[in-house]
Design an enzyme around this catalytic site. Structure first.
Site, PDB file in Angstrom:
ATOM      1  N   HIS A   1       0.643  -0.847   0.245  1.00  0.00           N
ATOM      2  CA  HIS A   1      -0.331  -0.016   0.488  1.00  0.00           C
ATOM      3  C   HIS A   1       1.009   1.235   0.160  1.00  0.00           C
ATOM      4  CE1 HIS A   1      -3.124   2.792   1.876  1.00  0.00           C
ATOM      5  NE2 HIS A   1      -3.506   1.798   1.706  1.00  0.00           N
TER       6      HIS A   1
ATOM      7  N   ASP B   1       3.082  -4.907   8.135  1.00  0.00           N
ATOM      8  CA  ASP B   1       1.776  -4.056   8.123  1.00  0.00           C
ATOM      9  C   ASP B   1       0.534  -4.715   8.089  1.00  0.00           C
ATOM     10  OD1 ASP B   1      -0.411  -2.788   6.864  1.00  0.00           O
ATOM     11  OD2 ASP B   1       0.431  -2.145   5.186  1.00  0.00           O
TER      12      ASP B   1
ATOM     13  N   GLN C   1      -4.565  -5.188   7.092  1.00  0.00           N
ATOM     14  CA  GLN C   1      -5.932  -6.144   6.674  1.00  0.00           C
ATOM     15  C   GLN C   1      -6.150  -6.905   8.082  1.00  0.00           C
ATOM     16  OE1 GLN C   1      -8.342  -4.861   4.532  1.00  0.00           O
ATOM     17  NE2 GLN C   1      -6.743  -2.746   4.135  1.00  0.00           N
TER      18      GLN C   1
ATOM     19  N   LYS D   1     -10.470   0.404  10.636  1.00  0.00           N
ATOM     20  CA  LYS D   1     -10.716  -0.904  10.024  1.00  0.00           C
ATOM     21  C   LYS D   1     -10.993  -2.135  10.828  1.00  0.00           C
ATOM     22  CE  LYS D   1      -7.571   0.630   7.040  1.00  0.00           C
ATOM     23  NZ  LYS D   1      -8.124   0.751   5.839  1.00  0.00           N
TER      24      LYS D   1
ATOM     25  N   CYS E   1      -4.463   2.698  -4.056  1.00  0.00           N
ATOM     26  CA  CYS E   1      -3.495   3.001  -3.018  1.00  0.00           C
ATOM     27  C   CYS E   1      -2.119   1.940  -3.731  1.00  0.00           C
ATOM     28  CB  CYS E   1      -3.459   3.130  -1.694  1.00  0.00           C
ATOM     29  SG  CYS E   1      -4.331   4.553  -1.570  1.00  0.00           S
TER      30      CYS E   1
HETATM   31  N1  PLP Z   1      -2.095  -0.906   4.476  1.00  0.00           N
HETATM   32  C1  PLP Z   1      -2.672  -1.196   3.759  1.00  0.00           C
HETATM   33  C2  PLP Z   1      -2.057  -2.679   3.485  1.00  0.00           C
HETATM   34  C3  PLP Z   1      -4.123  -1.311   3.729  1.00  0.00           C
HETATM   35  O1  PLP Z   1      -4.993  -1.670   3.127  1.00  0.00           O
HETATM   36  C4  PLP Z   1      -4.362   0.551   4.120  1.00  0.00           C
HETATM   37  C5  PLP Z   1      -5.414   1.268   3.857  1.00  0.00           C
HETATM   38  O2  PLP Z   1      -6.267   0.885   3.406  1.00  0.00           O
HETATM   39  C6  PLP Z   1      -3.177   0.731   4.825  1.00  0.00           C
HETATM   40  C7  PLP Z   1      -2.097   0.697   5.045  1.00  0.00           C
HETATM   41  C8  PLP Z   1      -3.310   2.658   6.009  1.00  0.00           C
HETATM   42  O3  PLP Z   1      -4.680   2.103   6.047  1.00  0.00           O
HETATM   43  P1  PLP Z   1      -5.372   3.792   7.183  1.00  0.00           P
HETATM   44  O4  PLP Z   1      -5.222   4.529   6.294  1.00  0.00           O
HETATM   45  O5  PLP Z   1      -6.246   3.771   8.283  1.00  0.00           O
HETATM   46  O6  PLP Z   1      -3.550   4.458   7.922  1.00  0.00           O
END
Ligand code: PLP
Length: 408
Positions: A125, A202, A205, A228, A366
């Site tokens: 992401h 990370d 998800q 999430k 993203c």
């Molecule tokens: N990493 C992953 C795999 C994600 O799916 C997302 C958000 O969709 C993020 C990071 C970023 O999360 P946040 O926008 O809550 O900081």
């Protein structure tokens, strides 16, 4: 034998799922972007603001003590949830993005040098890519990437060759937000550790979807977002192993993070408060703890099983729709199904679905480099949570079958 989970009763905790969109009963399949919130979380926020609201840490009065206890209690709850050795290994942040930026700016800014390498993957992401680009530009470090195979898995046969002596950190996603791929986090962390490389997971998800324990996985950092996993927006956490966190310099300056300040210089508190400058998101932390309580009440293993069954069913239902191409691995995956169809731009397909009450997400998610890797302008994504049903999946398949005729 554990009692059978009453998913229908749990679904009743989410009246928003009874809403209509464009006059059609809503199907909410955008859970990878953000999940819905149960009354337990909303009540916790309301209770805090109605009964305990005060600023934390500095107050010498009853309400401030209560607010501080609730805030620090939430930290304990998060630590327990991710299997941290102590609450001091948990820093509250705005979410995954801020957690990763914290590591990049503080650890990266303090310890990266010209020629060092940060190893990422092609499926990250943007929030696990851009922070590293920024710190690489500042320090002279370089980025390197584990490629993604055509089936949406990582090319792990190349990992050991990529983990050379210059690599200082391997940061990767647990579950791909576009492909649904579940990366074998424990194995990847062990291979990185064997090469003397730190790891950042990370867990955006995965944290609300499956059992997860930082000491079992063996990661050095873990980032996730409350929104999430049934929690409020604007709150999340960074787990960092205490030996590393203690060496990291502050990244934001201000109140709450200092022990003493003169006009010329300051000294800083120990972690985690060193990394929480200013008034924190007290209500958010309390809401996150309530979300954790709620999720644990259902059980993460039960959620994982439910989501997995729904995801396989969705893949089965979508596979025979003409012109539909499913992305990502065929086997076990997170609660995410990405797809593209010939003759329809992902935005058009997603808008068509919306007209029928079906909330999907369309675009690059993203994940621009990943979309480029697959030669796609973007994709459409359905993402599930424990309150979704097989009937909703069947209705999605009907709507997408209509779309197949519309875009033929
Ligand atoms: N990493 C992953 C795999 C994600 O799916 C997302 C958000 O969709 C993020 C990071 C970023 O999360 P946040 O926008 O809550 O900081």
């Amino acid at each position: 034998m554990p009692a059978k989970t009453d998913w229908a009763r749990i679904r009743d905790d989410f009246p928003i799922l009874q809403e209509c969109a464009h006059g059609q009963p809503l199907i909410y399949f955008d859970n990878a972007a953000t999940t819905q919130k149960p009354p337990a979380v909303l009540d916790a926020l309301r209770r805090y603001y109605e009964h305990d609201n005060a600023n934390v840490h500095r107050g010498l009065h009853e309400l401030s003590t209560r607010a501080t206890e609730a805030y620090e209690g939430a930290r304990e709850r998060v630590a327990e949830y991710v299997g941290a050795a102590s609450a001091s290994e948990i820093v509250f942040t705005r979410g995954t993005t801020e957690s990763i930026n914290l590591v990049a700016q503080s650890w990266g800014g303090g310890f990266l040098h010209r020629g060092d390498v940060i190893l990422l993957t092609e499926m990250e992401h943007h929030s696990n890519l851009v922070p590293w680009q920024l710190i690489a530009a500042r320090t002279g470090a370089r980025l390197r990437f584990v490629p993604v195979n055509d089936d949406g898995t990582l090319a792990l046969d190349q990992l050991d060759a990529l983990l050379t002596g210059e690599v200082k950190l391997f940061a990767f996603t647990h579950v791909s937000n576009s492909l649904g791929t579940i990366n074998p986090a424990r194995e990847l962390c062990a291979r990185a550790r064997a090469a003397g490389v730190l790891t950042l997971l990370d867990a955006a998800q995965s944290a609300g979807h499956m059992p997860l324990d930082v000491r079992q996985i063996g990661c050095d950092f873990l980032a996730f977002s409350g929104h999430k996993m049934c929690g409020p927006t604007g709150i999340g956490a960074l787990y960092a192993r205490s030996e590393i966190l203690e060496q990291m310099p502050p990244w934001h300056g201000g109140g709450e993070m200092i022990t003493s300040v003169t006009l010329e210089q300051s000294s800083y508190k120990k972690p985690p408060h060193r990394f929480e400058a200013g008034t924190p998101n007290i209500a958010g932390a309390i809401g996150l703890a309530a979300a954790i309580e709620y999720i644990e009440g259902i059980g993460r293993e039960a959620i994982f099983q439910h989501d997995s069954q729904l995801t396989s069913y969705a893949m089965q239902c979508l596979a025979d729709i003409p012109g539909m191409r499913l992305l990502g691995p065929a086997g076990e995956r997170g609660a995410i199904v990405g797809f593209v169809r010939e003759n329809a731009h992902p935005h058009d397909l997603t808008t068509f679905a919306d007209q029928h009450g079906l909330a999907l997400r369309g675009g690059h998610h993203c994940n621009q480099p990943l979309m480029r890797r697959f030669g796609l302008p973007g994709s459409t994504r359905a993402s599930f949570y424990f309150y979704n049903t097989r009937e909703e999946v069947e209705r999605m398949a009907d709507i997408l079958r209509k779309a197949a005729r519309f875009f033929a």
